[in-house]
Scaffold this motif. Structure first.
Motif: not given
Length: 435
Positions: A42-51, A141-148, A132-136
């Motif tokens: 999930v984190l890798a998919k989030f960073f795809e749009g950070t260039e 819509g899947e959470p980056v952190v499964p157990n915040p 910030g990771l807990q809110s990503m």
């Protein structure tokens, strides 16, 4: 080949180079050790749009460790920030200024304060990243952190802070027992680590027809010209002539020599583009977390492809070039040192007039250096936006890679010259005038 043989023939230099490579290998391994409690896919998919955002910039400096949220995700940036803060304090805070003038003991104390500052900044940044990771959320819509929770925050802060402290230790070990500046080499390794992926991406674009071979040849030629220009400008300097008056000390005449004061065109190094990039990319980074119309509009105007971004980017580079040069070089102190040593600039009175003259020369050199840095940093952006072509070694990254490479090569050359000098002097007995 003969140069490589000469390098490997010197045991001490060979040990230093192998030690440096081993420490850099340890750093690269740590960039792939994940932080616990994070869904990597999930984190890798989030960073795809950070260039083009601050996250993408920092991720390039960490060799992709931030994008993978590895234990070295913070990289060496907290140490650099702490060093810059201490340098600023030497100008505005008198106790730190006294330490900077207190010789080796003062420098050791400042280094100790820098380490403490690095830990403090790492804790703050680690806490911010954990929250910030807990809110990503991923694209679906899947959470980056499964157990915040507080447990995840504490674990992340401890892990990232320990990773930064270990990188800081690695850099100091490379500087002391290896070859080159350890901190700079770690940044260098992080940037160069992304080169294979960029080459593979370029080949894929050529195969799919998105980029023609003519454009590839043009990019390679432009890269060579840009590297040559950087090498020339980084070595360029203005030599201010200094003459020393003759003095009689006992029965001997002292002085009477002619020397020079070298002033580099780029006195501030890569600090201005780093600061300018951080400021300009901040709105685009905020847009990833805040979904508001005014944030999206500001992010559009301040994107690297817009002319407004380039105008402000150049303005910030020029500002930080003058600001950082004023911190690192004090014309008044230099003029006083020249006067105390019996020196003077021909045609200029010692003291205040010499300080004013050095300030005028330095201001002109800084303007030329600021324009040079601006061109190098803006050129890749124009290539990407106008020609739709990838330019891997762009801007700040290119300056760091070339600068660190030149510095490391100079230190290796110094070791070779020292070895040659020792061999030349072997068996020679130096005698005094009455020997």
């Amino acid at each position: 080949m003969s140069t490589l043989q000469n390098i490997l023939a010197i045991p001490e230099l060979r040990r230093r180079i192998l030690f440096t490579l081993a420490m850099l290998a340890v750093y690269r391994v740590g960039c792939h050790v994940p932080t616990p409690g994070i869904d990597a896919h999930v984190l890798a998919k989030f960073f795809e749009g950070t260039e083009g955002t601050l996250l993408g910039l920092v991720s390039s400096f960490t060799g992709g460790a931030l994008q993978q949220m590895a234990v070295f995700a913070l990289g060496i940036m907290p140490y650099i920030s702490a060093s810059i803060i201490l340098q600023l304090l030497t100008v505005v805070f008198e106790p730190i200024e006294k330490l900077s003038k207190d010789g080796e003991q003062g420098r050791k104390k400042i280094t100790e304060y820098t380490r403490y500052g690095t830990i403090v900044l790492a804790v703050i940044q680690g806490a911010g990243i954990a929250v910030g990771l807990q809110s990503m959320l991923g694209p679906a819509g899947e959470p980056v952190v499964p157990n915040p929770g507080i447990g995840f925050i504490l674990m992340t802060v401890i892990t990232l802070t320990a990773g930064t402290a270990f990188i800081m230790w690695l850099g100091e070990q490379i500087t002391e027992r290896g070859i080159g500046n350890g901190i700079s080499l770690i940044i260098f390794a992080g940037i160069v680590a992304g080169m294979p992926a960029a080459i593979v991406n370029s080949i894929r674009l050529v195969q799919t027809g998105a980029m023609t071979p003519t454009i590839v040849v043009f990019i390679l030629a432009l890269m060579l010209v840009t590297v040559g220009a950087i090498v020339f400008m980084e070595r360029a300097q203005r030599r201010v002539p200094i003459h020393y008056a003759k003095r009689v000390v006992g029965m001997r005449n002292m002085g009477g020599q002619a020397s020079h004061l070298p002033l580099k065109i780029n006195m501030s190094g890569v600090i201005p583009p780093i600061f300018a990039s951080s400021i300009m990319m901040f709105p685009a980074t905020i847009a990833n977390f805040i979904d508001a119309p005014w944030v999206r509009t500001m992010s559009t105007y301040l994107s690297p492809s817009h002319w407004v971004y380039n105008v402000f980017y150049i303005a910030f580079i020029v500002f930080f070039c003058y600001f950082y040069t004023a911190i690192t070089f004090n014309p008044v102190n230099v003029a006083d040192n020249i006067k105390n040593q019996g020196g003077f600039v021909p045609g200029i009175r010692p003291g205040k007039e010499t300080a004013d003259y050095l300030d005028m020369v330095l201001s002109r050199l800084t303007f030329v250096g600021a324009i040079y840095i601006s061109v190098v940093c803006v050129l890749p952006t124009l290539l990407i936006s106008q020609l739709n072509t990838p330019f891997f070694f762009g801007g700040t990254s290119l300056l760091i890679v070339v600068g660190v490479g030149m510095d490391t090569a100079s230190q290796i050359e110094a070791h070779l010259i020292s070895r040659s000098y020792e061999g030349f002097m072997k068996g020679v007995t130096l005698k005094g005038r009455h020997g």
